[in-house]
Design an enzyme around this catalytic site. Sequence first.
Site, PDB file in Angstrom:
ATOM      1  N   THR A   1       0.833  -1.214   0.000  1.00 27.69           N
ATOM      2  CA  THR A   1       0.000   0.000   0.000  1.00 27.69           C
ATOM      3  C   THR A   1       0.865   1.261   0.000  1.00 27.69           C
ATOM      4  O   THR A   1       0.338   2.358  -0.015  1.00 27.69           O
ATOM      5  CB  THR A   1      -0.961   0.042   1.215  1.00 27.69           C
ATOM      6  OG1 THR A   1      -0.194   0.034   2.418  1.00 27.69           O
ATOM      7  CG2 THR A   1      -1.929  -1.122   1.214  1.00 27.69           C
TER       8      THR A   1
ATOM      9  N   THR B   1      -3.281   1.859  17.748  1.00 31.35           N
ATOM     10  CA  THR B   1      -4.392   2.667  17.223  1.00 31.35           C
ATOM     11  C   THR B   1      -5.510   2.830  18.236  1.00 31.35           C
ATOM     12  O   THR B   1      -5.721   1.955  19.094  1.00 31.35           O
ATOM     13  CB  THR B   1      -4.960   2.004  15.947  1.00 31.35           C
ATOM     14  OG1 THR B   1      -6.213   2.597  15.615  1.00 31.35           O
ATOM     15  CG2 THR B   1      -5.199   0.519  16.124  1.00 31.35           C
TER      16      THR B   1
ATOM     17  N   TYR C   1      -9.219  -5.250  12.431  1.00 34.27           N
ATOM     18  CA  TYR C   1      -8.059  -4.337  12.399  1.00 34.27           C
ATOM     19  C   TYR C   1      -7.650  -3.972  13.829  1.00 34.27           C
ATOM     20  O   TYR C   1      -6.494  -4.174  14.237  1.00 34.27           O
ATOM     21  CB  TYR C   1      -8.403  -3.082  11.585  1.00 34.27           C
ATOM     22  CG  TYR C   1      -7.412  -1.954  11.775  1.00 34.27           C
ATOM     23  CD1 TYR C   1      -6.075  -2.108  11.430  1.00 34.27           C
ATOM     24  CD2 TYR C   1      -7.817  -0.729  12.314  1.00 34.27           C
ATOM     25  CE1 TYR C   1      -5.162  -1.076  11.620  1.00 34.27           C
ATOM     26  CE2 TYR C   1      -6.916   0.311  12.494  1.00 34.27           C
ATOM     27  CZ  TYR C   1      -5.587   0.133  12.157  1.00 34.27           C
ATOM     28  OH  TYR C   1      -4.677   1.147  12.356  1.00 34.27           O
TER      29      TYR C   1
ATOM     30  N   ASN D   1      -6.795  10.163  14.782  1.00 35.92           N
ATOM     31  CA  ASN D   1      -6.836  10.355  13.321  1.00 35.92           C
ATOM     32  C   ASN D   1      -5.651  11.207  12.861  1.00 35.92           C
ATOM     33  O   ASN D   1      -5.544  12.363  13.264  1.00 35.92           O
ATOM     34  CB  ASN D   1      -8.148  11.028  12.915  1.00 35.92           C
ATOM     35  CG  ASN D   1      -9.322  10.149  13.274  1.00 35.92           C
ATOM     36  OD1 ASN D   1      -9.676   9.231  12.559  1.00 35.92           O
ATOM     37  ND2 ASN D   1      -9.907  10.407  14.437  1.00 35.92           N
TER      38      ASN D   1
ATOM     39  N   HIS E   1     -10.173   8.320   4.857  1.00 37.44           N
ATOM     40  CA  HIS E   1     -10.025   9.378   5.864  1.00 37.44           C
ATOM     41  C   HIS E   1     -10.719  10.669   5.423  1.00 37.44           C
ATOM     42  O   HIS E   1     -10.738  11.014   4.244  1.00 37.44           O
ATOM     43  CB  HIS E   1      -8.539   9.607   6.154  1.00 37.44           C
ATOM     44  CG  HIS E   1      -7.903   8.412   6.811  1.00 37.44           C
ATOM     45  ND1 HIS E   1      -6.558   8.163   6.792  1.00 37.44           N
ATOM     46  CD2 HIS E   1      -8.460   7.380   7.489  1.00 37.44           C
ATOM     47  CE1 HIS E   1      -6.312   7.032   7.455  1.00 37.44           C
ATOM     48  NE2 HIS E   1      -7.452   6.542   7.883  1.00 37.44           N
ATOM     49  N   LEU E   2     -11.275  11.360   6.418  1.00 33.21           N
ATOM     50  CA  LEU E   2     -12.152  12.499   6.144  1.00 33.21           C
ATOM     51  C   LEU E   2     -11.471  13.632   5.362  1.00 33.21           C
ATOM     52  O   LEU E   2     -12.006  14.098   4.353  1.00 33.21           O
ATOM     53  CB  LEU E   2     -12.706  13.036   7.483  1.00 33.21           C
ATOM     54  CG  LEU E   2     -13.580  14.284   7.390  1.00 33.21           C
ATOM     55  CD1 LEU E   2     -14.852  13.997   6.611  1.00 33.21           C
ATOM     56  CD2 LEU E   2     -13.915  14.812   8.791  1.00 33.21           C
TER      57      LEU E   2
ATOM     58  N   PHE F   1     -21.984  11.218   7.516  1.00 28.05           N
ATOM     59  CA  PHE F   1     -22.734  10.061   8.002  1.00 28.05           C
ATOM     60  C   PHE F   1     -23.474  10.395   9.301  1.00 28.05           C
ATOM     61  O   PHE F   1     -22.991  10.140  10.391  1.00 28.05           O
ATOM     62  CB  PHE F   1     -21.803   8.869   8.212  1.00 28.05           C
ATOM     63  CG  PHE F   1     -21.163   8.386   6.936  1.00 28.05           C
ATOM     64  CD1 PHE F   1     -21.912   7.721   5.979  1.00 28.05           C
ATOM     65  CD2 PHE F   1     -19.809   8.615   6.682  1.00 28.05           C
ATOM     66  CE1 PHE F   1     -21.332   7.295   4.789  1.00 28.05           C
ATOM     67  CE2 PHE F   1     -19.225   8.187   5.505  1.00 28.05           C
ATOM     68  CZ  PHE F   1     -19.987   7.526   4.555  1.00 28.05           C
TER      69      PHE F   1
END
Length: 316
Positions: free
Chosen positions: A35, A115, A139, A168, A189-190, A206
């Site tokens: 990735t 995370t 995850y 984030n 991601h936003l 959302f």
Amino acid sequence: MKILVTGGAGYIGSTAVSILLDRGFDVNVIDDCSTGYAASVDSRATFFQKSILEPAALDYALQGCDAVMHFAAKSLVGESVVKPEIYWETNAYGSRLLLNAMRRNGVEKLVFSSTAATYGDSKENPITENSATSPTNPYGASKLAVDYMISAQSTAYGLSAASLRYFNVAGALKTENGWLAEKHNPETHLIPNLLRSTPESPMKIFGTDWPTPDGTCIRDYIHVVDLIEAHIKALENLTPGRHEIINLGSGGGYSVKEVLAAAEKVLGRSIPAIATDRRAGDPAVLVADISKARAVLGWQPERSLQSMVSDAWESF
Ligand SMILES: NC(=O)c1ccc[n+]([C@@H]2O[C@H](COP(=O)([O-])OP(=O)(O)OC[C@H]3O[C@@H](n4cnc5c(N)ncnc54)[C@H](O)[C@@H]3O)[C@@H](O)[C@H]2O)c1
């Protein structure tokens, strides 16, 4: 001091490589570019384009290293639900192989990318390191498994480690060779998504009926450069034989509408956005308590939401 950076071709890892080199560290990188992007790896680093799932490659990459920063992972929550085996393989088993290789090669210092997903749908806000961990997807579970492995390795063999639980991450780093920025595919991601929003494909909000002041979800954002500063401080402050778990965020939250407004200010125009239903599994508020990072690392975030958005925008 020589550091092995796993995942050094990815968004956060490549930023770490560049900053570490600027600070005078020697850097080896191992990344299979599944990735990440080879072009993102700073040319001053020694790059092994290999998988952490190959023990021989890990032995090679660890030669002469004093410490590891471990970023290599799969990190798409949705993918982890439909293809969980990839997450147990790369994140959990890959980290197991890395810990074995570190021990074989006498490398006793580790900073790990954990995370906020380890906490799951926390009932506590802000979330401290003592809040219950209850991941809601493979995850987060695979990362929590690694935190447990690292703790056991510290107890049994004296590994000195820090698991940094990011909230984030956003923003970008400008280098002499251009920007190091988020290039996830798909991008979930936003901030990058709202910067790409068009009238044909507007950004989705959302849910606008959450129990928050403006009805949209609140999340904690941290600039990638502040995040890497914390990694360097974590490395410098490792306690021999101990494993510390430390949250990294800004310690405050922004709603989706606040992030949208910050982005509109940076772009100087309105950004197309539409309200849709809530997304299953989304908590209303996720904010980090960062007092431990302040106390243990002597660190605090310096960069604002505005600079996260404007750096991301300039890097496009
Ligand atoms: N981006 C965020 O907001 C965020 C939040 C919390 C935690 N994290 C964690 O930070 C780390 C970096 O995330 P990122 O956003 O930079 O993602 P990224 O996908 O850009 O970087 C991950 C890197 O790991 C490499 N990789 C994957 N599998 C590998 C393997 N088997 N062997 C070698 N390399 C492999 C990829 O090629 C990629 O370069 C991850 O561990 C992620 O879980 C990220």
